[in-house]
Scaffold this motif. Structure first.
Motif, mmCIF file in Angstrom:
data_model
loop_
_atom_site.group_PDB
_atom_site.id
_atom_site.type_symbol
_atom_site.label_atom_id
_atom_site.label_comp_id
_atom_site.label_asym_id
_atom_site.label_seq_id
_atom_site.Cartn_x
_atom_site.Cartn_y
_atom_site.Cartn_z
ATOM 1 N N SER A 385 0.941 -1.209 0.055
ATOM 2 C CA SER A 385 -0.116 -0.143 0.033
ATOM 3 C C SER A 385 0.868 1.376 0.175
ATOM 4 C CB SER A 385 -0.904 0.026 1.167
ATOM 5 O OG SER A 385 -1.640 1.089 1.206
ATOM 6 N N PRO A 386 0.844 1.976 -1.193
ATOM 7 C CA PRO A 386 1.771 3.189 -1.173
ATOM 8 C C PRO A 386 1.727 4.513 -0.243
ATOM 9 C CG PRO A 386 0.454 3.045 -3.131
ATOM 10 C CD PRO A 386 0.150 1.959 -2.319
ATOM 11 N N LEU A 387 2.386 5.024 0.232
ATOM 12 C CA LEU A 387 2.087 5.778 1.347
ATOM 13 C C LEU A 387 3.202 7.049 0.939
ATOM 14 C CD1 LEU A 387 1.553 7.047 4.015
ATOM 15 C CD2 LEU A 387 3.105 5.545 5.082
ATOM 16 N N ALA A 388 2.583 8.482 0.972
ATOM 17 C CA ALA A 388 3.335 9.500 0.700
ATOM 18 C C ALA A 388 3.020 10.572 1.577
ATOM 19 C CB ALA A 388 3.200 10.135 -0.682
ATOM 20 N N VAL A 389 4.407 11.278 2.049
ATOM 21 C CA VAL A 389 4.360 12.297 3.013
ATOM 22 C C VAL A 389 4.642 13.678 2.487
ATOM 23 C CG1 VAL A 389 5.253 13.296 5.413
ATOM 24 C CG2 VAL A 389 4.731 10.507 5.070
ATOM 25 N N VAL A 390 3.570 14.520 2.266
ATOM 26 C CA VAL A 390 4.038 15.949 1.821
ATOM 27 C C VAL A 390 4.308 16.742 2.939
ATOM 28 C CG1 VAL A 390 2.986 17.755 0.551
ATOM 29 C CG2 VAL A 390 2.408 15.792 0.168
ATOM 30 N N ALA A 391 5.437 17.196 3.021
ATOM 31 C CA ALA A 391 5.937 17.973 4.415
ATOM 32 C C ALA A 391 6.425 19.427 3.966
ATOM 33 C CB ALA A 391 7.079 17.237 5.154
ATOM 34 N N GLY A 392 6.492 20.123 4.683
ATOM 35 C CA GLY A 392 7.088 21.685 4.524
ATOM 36 C C GLY A 392 6.559 22.762 5.664
ATOM 37 N N PRO A 393 7.123 23.764 5.683
ATOM 38 C CA PRO A 393 6.746 24.768 6.532
ATOM 39 C C PRO A 393 5.163 25.274 6.714
ATOM 40 C CG PRO A 393 8.108 25.785 4.788
ATOM 41 C CD PRO A 393 7.913 24.447 4.465
ATOM 42 N N ALA A 394 4.840 25.839 7.691
ATOM 43 C CA ALA A 394 3.670 26.143 7.599
ATOM 44 C C ALA A 394 3.344 27.277 6.597
ATOM 45 C CB ALA A 394 3.361 27.096 9.290
ATOM 46 N N GLY A 395 1.952 27.221 5.924
ATOM 47 C CA GLY A 395 1.664 28.108 4.936
ATOM 48 C C GLY A 395 2.199 27.785 3.737
ATOM 49 N N VAL A 396 2.857 26.811 3.526
ATOM 50 C CA VAL A 396 3.767 26.568 2.227
ATOM 51 C C VAL A 396 2.612 25.659 1.202
ATOM 52 C CG1 VAL A 396 4.509 24.175 2.529
ATOM 53 C CG2 VAL A 396 5.784 25.856 1.196
ATOM 54 N N GLY A 397 1.209 25.235 1.683
ATOM 55 C CA GLY A 397 0.575 24.733 0.483
ATOM 56 C C GLY A 397 0.500 23.187 0.649
#
Length: 696
Positions: A385-397
């Motif tokens: 089961s594929p899993l992606a984590v979209v990470a970044g600073p607050a407010g980056v979208g």
């Protein structure tokens, strides 16, 4: 990290298995796992490891094995999973989430199954439970009586589950499947009367009366020869039942379901494919399509003839307004007929759940990140089961990017799209897994009274229901890997997107999550976003001011959208006028707010999750003249020692409050500096209110 007792003793992290060493060391681990979160006296370990009189140095041997186990677990990253092997005087305690032990998950699944009351639910749960077994229990431990007794107890639980699975298939009228499941177990355990009785009934209902009666007579002889006893009540009852049915002219009944037995507790009639076979440790078999309810159980409105669940969870952030057959436990393959979802047992039909928020307004760019998500989440070659984590600073979208991709590829997940705001960086407490799982199970059609109260049981049922579905799960605003793990589906056709301000390295380590990082926007992208919101002519008349606005907003989409809101409310203002106002650092954070959406409020939620030490370090870094510094300068500003400073910098980087541009080169954004300089976290934005408005 997972611990295996139902077969060879093993500890796995991702696809790798830790080296546990000799049998006695494995036995020490097994005994601690059999009593998780309980102190186990050293004397008990010694008594279990040696059948004869233990040697004089037994205490030293056990202590050495414990020491090596502790080091092995640490090398495997045990701390990230909440695992600790502690010493308490002359006893040891293995502290860990019990759901990491396959025997515990087995017990949870079996406890959920109700073969007679809800047989269609019971089949996938029991198949998943039995799929956790990889051989005889406690293989690789010493052969002392305590371990033999523990292995025997686990084997008894397995056989009980096999019997229950046979009964569930029988209640559904699937007698061929019941016979196939019970046959091999009966051959290996010829004196277990419950197994034989179940097999006799299954054989009789498939028209094999003579075979059924032969099993009775064979078992009666064995009981007499080996134990000197007559058949018990269960075996005699099955025999007499068959004789009475024959006398009444009964025969093959496999084509008909028993009255009332083919329904789940909710009263729905399962499809003929509810016995979809095959199990794996990742999840059970599929469930019925959801009934289109919202996560709160309210009825959805029909849209174009399709029941749609209303959007739940959060508003758009940063200003953005399976039917494959599978192997059964008996080695056969049993498919799910077209139009039927195997193993849900909910008995409720309806459209798949569509819980995604509406697509983000004026979404621009992010082509590379969207392409990466497509590569990761639509890869069907791994069998996982594929899993992606979209990470970044607050407010980056982050949320906008994840939701945009989810809408673009919703057609690839026809069995539904689930969405939940985990509130990892909100004003209140983060959402507990049990709450989210309850919402998901309701959306998938599970009656409220059948939603388990414990997170472990709800997680098991959720994995079972979606195991064969093509389902997308979007988990927004996660604080930690531990919050996410119970919510992950296990089926190979499911995909999960998680958004977080943290990198969630634990998910990368345990679940092979693929990180998708979001960076701030450059001048062209930022100006394009302003143009999309204000109109291209207004931006084109002063491109230099547009570039300056992008800089003053640190390239954050949330800040740029707030700036665009200010200009939309003041149509006579030129971009240069707002840029001039934003140059005043005392007013900038307040101006980059729009009602419940603001960069200061978003940053406040990030800083609120820091420890006191890390918050002080961030405040110290904010005094840097240009926002560029190294670890030595950071230590001097904070008054911390080098090791403490480096650990703090690593945590701030992991939370995207600080960027590490190169080795020992750190930067802190201007907006973060402005916020951190104000000890109270106000930064001149007293009107920003509560919610962050950030996609977190």
């Amino acid at each position: 990290m997972e611990f295996s007792l139902l077969g060879p003793i093993a500890v796995t992290t991702g696809s790798a298995e830790l080296s546990l060493g000799p049998a006695k060391r494995r036995s020490v681990l097994a005994l601690l796992l059999l009593q998780p979160n309980t102190t186990v006296p050293l004397e008990q370990l010694i008594d279990s490891l040696w059948e004869e009189e233990p040697p004089e140095h037994a205490r030293t041997v056990v202590q050495g094995h414990v020491s090596r186990l502790r080091a092995t677990l640490a090398e495997g990253g045990a701390e990230a999973y909440g695992i600790e092997l502690a010493t308490h005087g002359s006893a040891y305690l293995l502290r860990l989430p019990e759901e990491l032990i396959d025997a515990h998950r087995f017990g949870e699944l079996v406890a959920l199954a109700r073969p007679e009351a809800a047989p269609a639910d019971a089949v996938p749960l029991l198949r998943e439970a039995l799929g956790l077994w990889r051989g005889p229990a406690l293989t690789g431990t010493v052969t002392s009586p305590p371990f033999a007794a523990a292995a025997h107890a686990l084997e008894e639980r397995r056989l009980t589950a096999v019997e229950a699975l046979g009964r569930a298939h029988g209640t559904l009228g699937e007698h061929e499947q019941a016979a196939a499941i019970l046959y091999s177990a009966a051959v290996n355990h010829p004196l277990r009367e419950g197994l034989i009785a179940g097999l006799m009934r299954a054989l009789f209902h498939t028209g094999r009366q003579s075979d059924a009666l032969e099993w009775f007579h064979r078992t009666r002889r064995l009981l007499n020869e080996e134990l000197g006893v007559d058949p018990g009540e269960r075996l005699r009852g099955a025999y007499e039942e068959i004789l009475r049915a024959e006398a009444a002219g009964g025969g093959r009944t496999g084509a008909a379901r028993p009255a009332g037995g083919a329904r789940g507790a909710s009263g729905g009639t399962p499809s003929s494919g509810t016995s979809s076979g095959g199990t794996s440790s990742g999840g059970g078999r599929s469930g019925a399509s959801g009934d289109g309810r919202s996560a709160t159980g309210s009825e959805a409105r029909p849209v174009d003839g399709t029941a749609r669940a209303p959007v739940q969870g959060s508003a758009d952030r940063d200003g953005a307004s399976g039917d494959a057959s599978a192997p059964g436990t008996d080695g056969t393959r049993q498919g799910t007929p077209a139009g039927g979802r195997g193993g849900s047992g909910s008995g409720r039909a309806g459209a798949p759940p569509r819980l995604l928020p509406r697509p983000p307004a004026r979404f621009l760019g992010r082509e590379d990140q969207l392409a990466t998500l497509t590569t990761v989440l639509t890869d069907g070659t791994t069998g996982e089961s594929p899993l992606a984590v979209v990470a970044g600073p607050a407010g980056v979208g982050k949320t906008a990017c994840a939701v945009q991709w989810a809408h673009l590829y919703a057609g690839s997940f026809p069995d539904g799209q689930l969405f939940a705001d985990l509130r990892g960086f909100g004003e209140g407490d983060e959402a507990p897994p049990a709450e989210i799982l309850g919402d998901f199970l309701l959306a998938l059609g599970t009656p409220p009274e059948r939603v388990p109260s414990s997170a472990q049981a709800a997680s098991a049922l959720f994995r079972s229901l979606v195991a064969e579905r093509r389902l997308l799960v979007v988990l927004d605003n996660a604080r930690s890997s531990a919050q996410v793990r119970p919510l992950l589906p296990g089926g190979p056709h499911c995909a999960t997107v998680v958004t977080s301000r943290s990198r969630l390295d634990g998910l990368v380590a345990t679940d092979w999550a693929r990180p998708v990082g979001l960076q701030t926007l450059g001048h062209e992208e930022g100006a394009a976003l302003l143009g999309a919101m204000l109109g291209p002519d207004r931006v084109a008349e002063d491109p230099a001011a547009a570039r300056e606005l992008v800089d003053l907003c640190d390239g954050l989409p949330l800040a740029l959208r707030a700036a665009a809101a200010q200009l939309t409310a003041r149509p006579r203002w030129r971009l240069a006028r707002l840029a001039a106002a934003l140059r005043d650092e005392r007013r900038r954070l307040a101006l980059l707010s729009a009602e419940d959406t603001g960069i200061a409020a978003a940053l406040r939620m990030s800083v609120a999750r820091l420890s006191a030490d890390d918050a002080r370090l961030l405040s110290a870094l904010a005094t840097s003249a240009d926002g560029h510094l190294n670890a030595s300068l950071a230590a001097a500003l904070a008054g911390y020692d080098p090791e403490r400073t480096q650990d703090g910098l690593d945590r701030l980087t992991e939370m995207h409050l600080v960027d590490e541009e190169a080795t020992d080169v750190y930067t802190i954004s201007t907006l973060t500096q402005l916020f951190a300089r104000d000890e109270r976290g106000e930064g001149g934005e007293s009107d920003t209110g509560g919610r962050t408005g950030d996609e977190s």
